[in-house]
Design an enzyme around this catalytic site. Structure first.
Site, short mmCIF file in Angstrom:
data_model
loop_
_atom_site.label_atom_id
_atom_site.label_comp_id
_atom_site.label_asym_id
_atom_site.label_seq_id
_atom_site.Cartn_x
_atom_site.Cartn_y
_atom_site.Cartn_z
N LYS A 236 29.86 28.90 36.33
CA LYS A 236 29.00 28.19 35.13
C LYS A 236 28.76 29.22 34.20
O LYS A 236 28.54 30.58 34.44
CB LYS A 236 27.85 28.01 36.01
N SER B 257 22.71 20.43 35.80
CA SER B 257 23.54 21.00 34.32
C SER B 257 24.72 21.73 34.69
O SER B 257 25.51 22.21 34.07
CB SER B 257 22.40 22.24 33.84
N SER C 14 20.39 21.41 39.87
CA SER C 14 21.68 21.67 39.11
C SER C 14 22.88 22.08 39.67
O SER C 14 23.88 21.98 38.99
CB SER C 14 21.24 22.52 37.74
#
Ligand code: GLN
Length: 486
Positions: free
Chosen positions: A78, A153, A177
């Site tokens: 990420k 996310s 997330s």
């Protein structure tokens, strides 16, 4: 030969150790898959093809090493994780052009374990969102149906795993997330106990809630990655000193005999769509068939969790994001007359709408006239929620709940109403408030949408080994949802 990218992390790591595959050919296969799928999926913000190839070549020169559990295994990260020499944006324009000078703890650990880092995955700006649509750079699409969101996310991480671009990805979970995008993309993801994984080098959103964890295609694959990234780190004051177990070796359960699963009454009330309810019910029946005992438990403050979370998360975000001032990192506004204007213009230009909304709300709940009414109250309710979880976990080995009330929605269909997005996190965020670990795994495909539905197992603090072992047994009992046809 079988397609390398369709292997599990466990299988590929074994084949690499045995020299049945080289690091170079494994990395080349993933980069090829990435090149073929990125035009449709858009999971990645930065692809470091050259860096990955040269790292793989270096590993091949050194030869496999059983002490390096991820030797030659390609992964993505990420883009909220700091990577030395590799652009890190947190999905925000304010960090455009920012290249960190150090690696996050988890990145150090992955590199030391022999992993090959392919690049940085898309996310909601500063991890604020549930569909990756708040990224300032691009919209990621769900590999199961490219008209739909991958969740968020950590949507880029989940999409890159589901599309077979890599064997695992690291995400971060502040209110769901890791678990929610894993669930919407048909992957497995674990949010470890708060403190189990160091947050050093994770761009902070809500520091008392944030945890880093893996997304992969099976419970065992997640267990392998967690074993590598967990552990004490003096550079994160909230990192826990307890020793790390070998989580993959702890996957010893073959079935669910003798396992008590607690079903929180409040999680199975209204709010679930019929297809999510049906998939969860079918999964619970399979758990029962495997010998699990299902008991009903109650978490009475569930209704207050969303409000509590958003007050605390926004308060912490407003404070954490004060550091992005146009001076220290990334983007700086041009043509300014004084320091004040430099701050205002850099932040106005650099932050997106959702981030600005949260900074304003966070500053409001912390302001002197409102602190007692909002922030202090939220901190008190947080404690009640945690106590209820601990009491419920006294009655069972793990709690079992849906991850998301819905399957992946059409891109663009929810962007106009932020409140509706906040309500989607009802089943995930109370774990972050209470610090407990949560494992999301595919329960099946929704009968109407054909999209993956996720089930969540919630464990006791620092008992990830047991949680993963229960998850591993449950995974075997559940239908295999297969791979997206991308
Ligand atoms: N959707 C939640 C939020 O927007 C959770 C995000 C996360 O876990 N980073 O805050």
């Amino acid at each position: 030969m079988t397609d390398i990218c369709s292997l599990s992390l466990t299988a590929v790591a074994t084949a690499l150790q045995k020299k049945e595959l080289s690091a170079a050919e494994t990395t080349a296969a993933c980069l090829e898959r990435m090149a073929a799928t990125e035009p449709e999926i858009a999971a990645m913000l930065t692809v470091d093809a050259d860096g990955a190839r040269s790292r793989a070549a270096e590993l091949d020169r050194q030869g496999p090493d059983p002490a390096l559990p991820l030797w030659g295994v390609p992964v993505t990260l990420k883009d909220a994780l700091s990577t030395k020499g590799l652009a890190t944006t947190a999905g925000s324009r304010i960090l455009e052009g920012f290249t960190p000078i150090y690696d996050a703890f988890v990145v150090e650990k992955l590199r030391a374990a022999g992993a090959v880092i392919l690049g940085k995955a898309n996310l909601d700006e500063f991890a604020m969102g549930s569909g990756t649509e708040n990224s300032a750079y691009k919209k990621t699409r769900n590999p199961w149906n490219t008209a739909k969101t991958p969740g968020g996310s950590s949507g880029g991480s989940a999409a890159s795993v589901a599309a077979g671009q890599c064997f695992a990805s690291l995400g971060s979970d502040t209110g769901g997330s890791i678990r929610q995008p894993a669930s919407l993309c048909g992957c497995v993801g674990i949010k470890p106990t708060y403190g189990r994984v160091s947050r050093y080098g994770l761009i902070a959103y809500g520091s008392s809630l944030d945890q880093i964890g893996p997304l992969a295609r099976s419970v065992e694959d997640c267990a392998r990655v967690l074993t590598v990234i967990a552990g004490h780190d003096p550079r994160d004051a909230t990192s826990d000193p307890r020793p790390v177990q070998d989580y993959a070796a702890a996957l010893t359960r073959c079935d669910l005999k003798g396992v008590r699963l607690g079903l929180p009454r409040e999680f199975f009330k209204d709010g679930l769509t019929p297809e999510v309810r049906a998939a969860c019910d079918a999964a619970l029946q399979k758990a029962r068939d495997q010998g699990a005992e299902l008991v009903e438990v109650s978490l009475p403050h569930t209704d207050a969790a969303i409000a509590t979370y958003y007050i605390i998360a926004m308060a912490e975000a407003s404070s954490n994001l004060a550091r992005f001032d146009g001076v220290r990192y990334g983007r700086r506004a041009a043509n300014v007359k004084n320091l004040e204007e430099l701050y205002v213009k850099s932040r106005s230009e650099g932050f997106g709408q959702e981030v600005k909304r949260r900074i304003m709300l966070g500053a409001y709940v912390l302001s002197s006239g409102y602190y007692d009414a909002y922030y202090r109250k939220a901190a008190q309710v947080r404690r009640l929620i945690r106590d209820e979880y601990l009491a419920a976990l006294e009655l069972c080995d793990a709690l079992c709940a849906p991850v998301s009330p819905v399957t992946a929605w059409d891109l663009g269909s929810h962007t106009a109403d932020p409140l509706q997005m906040y309500l989607m996190d009802a089943y995930t965020l109370s774990l972050n408030l209470s610090g407990l670990p949560g494992l999301a795994l595919p329960a099946g495909l929704g009968r109407e949408s054909g999209m993956p539905v996720g089930l969540q197992l919630i464990g006791k603090a620092f008992e990830e080994a047991d949680l993963l072992s229960i998850g591993h047994a449950l995974e075997r009992a559940l239908p295999h949802i297969g791979r997206p046809q991308i």
